[in-house]
Design a protein around this motif. Structure first.
Motif, PDB file in Angstrom:
ATOM      1  N   ALA A 125      -5.550   5.754   5.140  1.00  0.00           N
ATOM      2  CA  ALA A 125      -4.588   4.708   5.531  1.00  0.00           C
ATOM      3  C   ALA A 125      -5.231   3.752   6.530  1.00  0.00           C
ATOM      4  N   LYS A 126      -6.017   4.302   7.460  1.00  0.00           N
ATOM      5  CA  LYS A 126      -6.706   3.436   8.433  1.00  0.00           C
ATOM      6  C   LYS A 126      -7.616   2.451   7.707  1.00  0.00           C
ATOM      7  N   ILE A 140       0.846  -1.204   0.000  1.00  0.00           N
ATOM      8  CA  ILE A 140       0.000   0.000   0.000  1.00  0.00           C
ATOM      9  C   ILE A 140       0.879   1.252   0.000  1.00  0.00           C
ATOM     10  N   HIS A 141       0.622   2.132  -0.935  1.00  0.00           N
ATOM     11  CA  HIS A 141       1.281   3.444  -0.908  1.00  0.00           C
ATOM     12  C   HIS A 141       0.241   4.501  -0.556  1.00  0.00           C
ATOM     13  N   VAL A 142       0.561   5.320   0.450  1.00  0.00           N
ATOM     14  CA  VAL A 142      -0.306   6.444   0.804  1.00  0.00           C
ATOM     15  C   VAL A 142       0.537   7.708   0.825  1.00  0.00           C
ATOM     16  N   GLY A 143       0.085   8.751   0.093  1.00  0.00           N
ATOM     17  CA  GLY A 143       0.748  10.051   0.166  1.00  0.00           C
ATOM     18  C   GLY A 143       1.653  10.330  -1.015  1.00  0.00           C
ATOM     19  N   MET A 202       3.757   4.855   4.276  1.00  0.00           N
ATOM     20  CA  MET A 202       2.965   6.010   4.701  1.00  0.00           C
ATOM     21  C   MET A 202       3.806   7.258   4.484  1.00  0.00           C
ATOM     22  N   ALA A 203       3.692   7.792   3.259  1.00  0.00           N
ATOM     23  CA  ALA A 203       4.629   8.827   2.795  1.00  0.00           C
ATOM     24  C   ALA A 203       3.921  10.182   2.798  1.00  0.00           C
ATOM     25  N   TYR A 204       4.002  10.855   3.924  1.00  0.00           N
ATOM     26  CA  TYR A 204       3.315  12.141   4.083  1.00  0.00           C
ATOM     27  C   TYR A 204       3.804  13.175   3.070  1.00  0.00           C
ATOM     28  N   GLY A 233       4.828  -1.751  -8.156  1.00  0.00           N
ATOM     29  CA  GLY A 233       4.700  -2.853  -7.196  1.00  0.00           C
ATOM     30  C   GLY A 233       3.720  -2.609  -6.058  1.00  0.00           C
ATOM     31  N   PHE A 234       3.027  -1.481  -6.074  1.00  0.00           N
ATOM     32  CA  PHE A 234       2.024  -1.238  -5.037  1.00  0.00           C
ATOM     33  C   PHE A 234       0.652  -1.703  -5.511  1.00  0.00           C
TER      34      PHE A 234
END
Ligand code: CA
Length: 524
Positions: free
Chosen positions: A225-226, A147-150, A243-245, A168-169
């Motif tokens: 993300a949650k 999972i990629h977020v941000g 988790m890439a802010y 790859g995500f």
């Protein structure tokens, strides 16, 4: 770094190992990768005593995480975004992977144009692409839900690498080619429809449900993300969450819910610094929420957490008066300068590793022990996360044969924070970034033990510092220790050559500007 170049077995062994392990034998991996968070931008004390910056920023959740694990006080990323992010994904130093500057448009160099040296001709302006080895792909193959977020900022606009799903995500929430949001505010649709500072579409994708609402981007990403974690926990697979802010990169817009904590305080900060601190606290708040969410799902004991940043804190422009009453190039004090610079402020970052809920009794944590409430002076760097996570995930069978790795598997330092291994850390930034100031110019540098050596291509000069006695890099010892300088310079040159270095190009001669070794004590 050829001592870290590993060769991996192929053939039968590979196919035997290639079966994904059962989820309970592979921990979830949660990487908090903050953008541009400086070494002193939290309340984590990384020096002998709390600094003014430590007392300024409020990051109780990051402090709590540190108490659960090991804090590395000498951790590094690279000078700017994309080189670090590609190092994370490839396990290679930017000298080798050649994404040596931040990415923007395909096949287009946007490096600064002042000074005698231009960027290397063939630096990888497109950034990371699907043909490349990537950490996310390897973990995916090893059975992880990825999972990629941000913020992504892996590949240039219009290229396949701009989309994390091509790298790859399984899931991408909010990531694309941009290195910054045009706005952090839901009221402004996170910059969709606005002109961003890069003059390109910098609206954050995928978050339409939050448009026209009073919500900060960090909060929206946390909520998403949650949900992604909840979904992953039901899938019967371990997850890797990057988790890439977008925070705390410019634009330095307030986290509206939190900025009041910094207003009307006695420190001499200004609106920009109040807003900046609220962006930092927003990240801390998110860390707390996500760790709490893991607890509520009952998966915290199975989740390994790393918290770090992709480069040093911004201090060359756009910032204002610090909590100490000082100006530019002092925001990372006691480190000198900031993001983009050869000095320590450019690359040193906070770094914590911990189990989301320590429990030394469960088999998973017995297999992968992380000391509690300890700190380590071991020097580590962002490309280490690749071999470390590959080992954590039991995924080495998915690495191509003879893949050249520059990173080091750092698990031994998690268990034994007092363990120390001397190693050379190489920094190579052959570009003009932006601001004029200390170290913001084409350079190569190396950390080895207490020593730091740096070379500036524009002036063809060397500098030498002893960080044990001069953390702020104020006393250039090049003339005093010419032999030490020559040894370290030769070692740096050799390390660069091993990684197929690309040199800057001299604008006058149009030839490669090759590093010149110091000849005698007149080098300065
Ligand atoms: Ca960055």
């Amino acid at each position: 770094m050829n001592q870290y170049v590993l060769t991996f077995a192929t053939g039968l062994l590979c196919s035997l190992l290639a079966k994904p392990l059962h989820a309970t034998e592979q921990p979830n991996i949660l990487l908090f990768l903050v953008d541009d968070l400086g070494w002193q931008d939290t309340s984590l004390v990384l020096t002998d005593k709390p600094t003014a910056a430590n007392q300024h920023f409020r990051t109780p959740n990051i402090e709590a995480l540190a108490r659960q694990g090991v804090t590395f006080t000498q951790a590094y990323s690279h000078a700017v975004c994309s080189p670090s992010r590609v190092s994370l994904m490839t396990g290679q130093n930017p000298t080798r992977h050649h994404v040596s500057n931040w990415t923007k448009l395909p096949d287009s160099d946007h490096s600064g144009t002042w000074g005698p040296n231009a960027a290397p001709r063939n630096w990888r302006k497109d950034g990371l692409q699907p043909k490349d080895v990537s950490l996310a792909k390897i973990l995916q193959q090893a059975g992880y839900h990825t999972i990629h977020v941000g913020k992504a900022h892996f590949g240039a606009y219009g290229t396949a690498g701009a989309e994390p799903k091509n790298l790859g995500f399984d899931v991408n929430i909010g990531g694309h080619a941009a290195g910054a949001p045009a706005s952090y505010w839901g009221e402004k649709n996170f910059g969709n429809g606005m002109q961003g500072a890069e003059g390109l579409p910098q609206g954050v994708p995928h978050l339409e449900n939050y448009h026209q609402k009073k919500v900060h981007l960090t909060d929206a990403l946390t909520e998403q993300a949650k949900q992604a974690i909840s979904k992953a926990s039901k899938a019967g697979k371990p997850f890797f969450l990057n988790m890439a802010y977008y925070a705390v990169h410019t634009p330095i817009e307030a986290h509206q819910r939190l900025v009041k904590h910094y207003q009307n305080r006695t420190y001499s900060g200004t609106n920009v610094e109040e807003n900046y601190a609220s962006l930092v606290e927003g990240v801390d708040d998110s860390v707390g929420k996500l760790l709490k969410h893991l607890q509520s799902l009952g998966i915290a004991e199975q989740t390994l957490v790393v918290f770090t940043s992709d480069n040093g804190g911004l201090s060359g422009h756009s910032r204002q008066t610090t909590a100490r009453g000082t100006e530019l190039n002092s925001h990372n004090f006691p480190l000198y300068a900031g993001k983009g610079s050869a000095y320590e402020g450019g690359t040193r970052v906070p770094y914590v590793v911990a189990w989301a809920k320590p429990n030394a009794q469960i088999p998973l944590q017995r297999t992968l022990p992380v000391a509690v409430n300890q700190s380590s002076a071991q020097q580590v760097i962002i490309e280490d996360l690749f071999p470390t996570f590959v080992a954590v995930a039991n995924a080495s069978a998915y690495l191509p044969a003879n893949y050249p790795l520059d990173g080091l598997d750092t698990r031994p330092f998690w268990q034994q924070p007092n363990k120390y291994q001397q190693r050379a850390l190489v920094f190579h930034y052959p570009h003009v970034w932006g601001p004029h100031g200390p170290g913001y110019e084409p350079h190569s540098a190396m950390r080895l033990g207490d020593w730091k050596v740096m070379y500036f291509y524009n002036s063809r000069t060397w500098r030498l510092y002893n960080l044990a006695t001069d953390l702020s890099e104020q006393y250039n010892l090049a003339a005093r220790y010419p032999l030490k300088l020559q040894q370290l310079a030769a070692k740096l040159q050799q390390e660069l050559a091993t990684m197929q270095v690309q040199w800057p190009v001299n604008r006058l001669t149009n030839k490669d500007e090759i590093m010149q070794l110091p000849i005698d004590s007149k080098s300065s």
